[in-house]
Scaffold this motif. Structure first.
Motif, mmCIF file in Angstrom:
data_model
loop_
_atom_site.group_PDB
_atom_site.id
_atom_site.type_symbol
_atom_site.label_atom_id
_atom_site.label_comp_id
_atom_site.label_asym_id
_atom_site.label_seq_id
_atom_site.Cartn_x
_atom_site.Cartn_y
_atom_site.Cartn_z
ATOM 1 N N GLY A 8 0.816 -1.210 0.000
ATOM 2 C CA GLY A 8 0.000 0.000 0.000
ATOM 3 C C GLY A 8 0.846 1.256 0.000
ATOM 4 O O GLY A 8 0.539 2.230 -0.698
ATOM 5 N N MET A 67 -6.783 0.720 -8.846
ATOM 6 C CA MET A 67 -6.202 0.463 -7.525
ATOM 7 C C MET A 67 -7.242 0.164 -6.454
ATOM 8 O O MET A 67 -6.910 -0.357 -5.383
ATOM 9 C CB MET A 67 -5.328 1.655 -7.108
ATOM 10 N N PHE A 68 -8.501 0.470 -6.721
ATOM 11 C CA PHE A 68 -9.573 0.212 -5.767
ATOM 12 C C PHE A 68 -9.914 -1.273 -5.689
ATOM 13 O O PHE A 68 -10.521 -1.737 -4.717
ATOM 14 C CB PHE A 68 -10.839 0.971 -6.186
ATOM 15 N N TYR A 83 -6.302 1.052 0.469
ATOM 16 C CA TYR A 83 -6.667 1.910 -0.661
ATOM 17 C C TYR A 83 -7.201 3.268 -0.198
ATOM 18 O O TYR A 83 -7.064 4.271 -0.905
ATOM 19 C CB TYR A 83 -7.706 1.232 -1.560
ATOM 20 N N CYS A 102 -10.292 4.922 -11.464
ATOM 21 C CA CYS A 102 -10.814 4.656 -10.120
ATOM 22 C C CYS A 102 -12.006 5.559 -9.788
ATOM 23 O O CYS A 102 -12.280 5.818 -8.620
ATOM 24 C CB CYS A 102 -9.712 4.872 -9.078
ATOM 25 N N HIS A 267 -14.596 5.034 -0.547
ATOM 26 C CA HIS A 267 -13.890 5.772 -1.596
ATOM 27 C C HIS A 267 -14.395 7.210 -1.678
ATOM 28 O O HIS A 267 -13.603 8.162 -1.731
ATOM 29 C CB HIS A 267 -14.085 5.089 -2.954
#
Length: 416
Positions: A8, A67-68, A83, A102, A267
């Motif tokens: 990460g 990347m999610f 993330y 994303c 997110h």
């Protein structure tokens, strides 16, 4: 705050460098070009500036892509907790989520297909989205009902042999104006007397050029079309698609929606926190670079106190969101319902308050197109409605608290 795992941290550092080196230097000019290209209200002519695809190609080659998605092959293989700080970085820019593939609603739709789609559905719809060749839309909200209660849906998805027939009208279908869109995910009522209240809806994969699909118009947010992304109203008139296009099967819509919305809310909230951080930095820089009455304006009228309050609120929102992410990773989405609802209330509200303060310090410049502040404000205000309004989430939190004390809804006694 950085991710905890080494993997990460690597993605975080590379994402931060990409934003600093590739996106921030061109962002102001990018949006100026975008507005020039999309002055028409004819959404069929909307397009992205050339830099859009160039940056996406660079990001993909750099491995900063999807990347999610917690999949080592299709995405970065990161946990929600790892993330989350990366999502915060992308929130500092209005374009960065798109550049890294994303952005909502595509990220939620990809995760939905990844979790619940058949192999055939993944091959037909997920792969092009993962590769960035197409875009997608989620059609849920309806103009004629209070969509804060999703069971109010009037749109229907009725099974007819080997097909499912779709009828209804949806709006606030975000991303509908994007020239690359070719998939609509349509959620609608599929009546079944043998099933419960939350097994009456289905999610259906619909090509945007299917017969009977009509994009009626694009909707303005505070007078702006948000082109070329756009938010549209679309009608479905006896649209027929194969039954194989139903995700998870008829009646599975609500269960799938909950799985889709959990990570997506993390997110959204972390992007809000990133935007709030950017707005705070802008407020400080502006407040210390302009003088009035012989002092920097930041030292007038209680502005220093407002800066302190903004810092406190941003950090509180971040810690609460990271706690929700960690709980989701460790115990699952259902166990984190209180925290997910809490951050959905807190994060957009904090962003709205911080941006409002930054606007005030910028004066007239704060409400015009010369800064990202109006875009951040529209994002915050809209998110207090999207994915459930504040009031619905507060009600959810209260019900869960009552349930802890033994006052939850009791099941009716069996009639047998």
């Amino acid at each position: 705050m950085q991710p905890t795992s080494q993997r990460g941290q690597d993605f975080y550092a590379r994402t931060q460098a990409f934003i600093t080196q590739e996106i921030e230097p061109i962002e102001a000019n990018f949006w100026q070009q975008c507005h020039k290209l999309n002055q028409s209200d004819d959404w069929t002519q909307w397009q992205w500036p050339e830099a859009y695809q160039e940056l996406r190609d660079k990001a993909r080659k750099a491995g900063l892509w999807n990347m999610f998605l917690p999949d080592d092959e299709l995405g970065a293989g990161l946990s929600v907790t790892d993330y989350a700080p990366i999502a915060e970085l992308t929130g500092r820019s209005l374009i960065a989520p798109h550049i890294f593939n994303c952005n909502a609603p595509d990220s939620g739709n990809m995760e939905l297909l990844w979790r619940y789609g058949t192999e055939a559905q993944k091959a037909r719809w997920l792969t092009p989205l993962i590769e960035g060749k197409t875009r997608s839309v989620f059609c849920m909200t309806e103009p004629e009902v209070a969509s804060s209660d999703a069971t109010n849906m009037q749109a229907t998805a009725i099974v007819d042999g080997e097909e499912i027939v779709l009828n209804g009208r949806k709006w606030w279908s975000s991303g509908l104006g994007d020239p690359a869109v070719d998939l609509l995910i349509f959620m609608a009522y599929t009546p079944d007397e043998s099933k419960g209240r939350h097994q009456q809806h289905s999610m259906v994969l619909v090509p945007n050029d299917a017969e009977g699909v009509t994009i009626e118009r694009m909707l303005q947010v505070f007078g702006d079309y948000d082109a070329p992304h756009g938010h549209g109203e679309v009608s479905f008139d006896n649209v027929r698609v194969p039954i194989a296009n139903v995700i998870g099967g008829p009646g599975m819509g609500f269960e799938i929606a909950q799985g889709r919305l959990g990570p997506g809310r993390i997110h959204h909230c972390m992007r809000c926190i990133g935007a709030a951080e950017k707005a705070l930095e802008m407020a400080i820089d502006r407040g210390m670079s302009r003088t009035a009455f012989g002092k920097p304006i930041l030292q007038l009228g209680g502005n220093l106190e407002r800066i302190a309050e903004a810092r406190i609120k941003i950090d509180q929102a971040r810690l609460l969101t990271l706690y929700a992410a960690q709980k989701m990773d460790e115990q699952g989405t259902k166990a984190a319902l209180t925290e997910i609802s809490a951050i959905k209330v807190v994060a957009p509200t904090v962003l709205q308050e911080v941006v409002d303060m930054a606007m005030q310090l910028h004066g007239g410049m704060g409400v015009c197109q010369d800064t990202m502040l109006p875009g951040f404000y529209a994002q915050a205000r809209a998110l207090r409605l999207a994915d459930g309004p504040d009031e619905v989430h507060k009600t959810m939190i209260a019900k869960l608290e009552l349930k802890k004390r033994g006052f939850g809804r009791k099941k009716p006694p069996s009639s047998s």
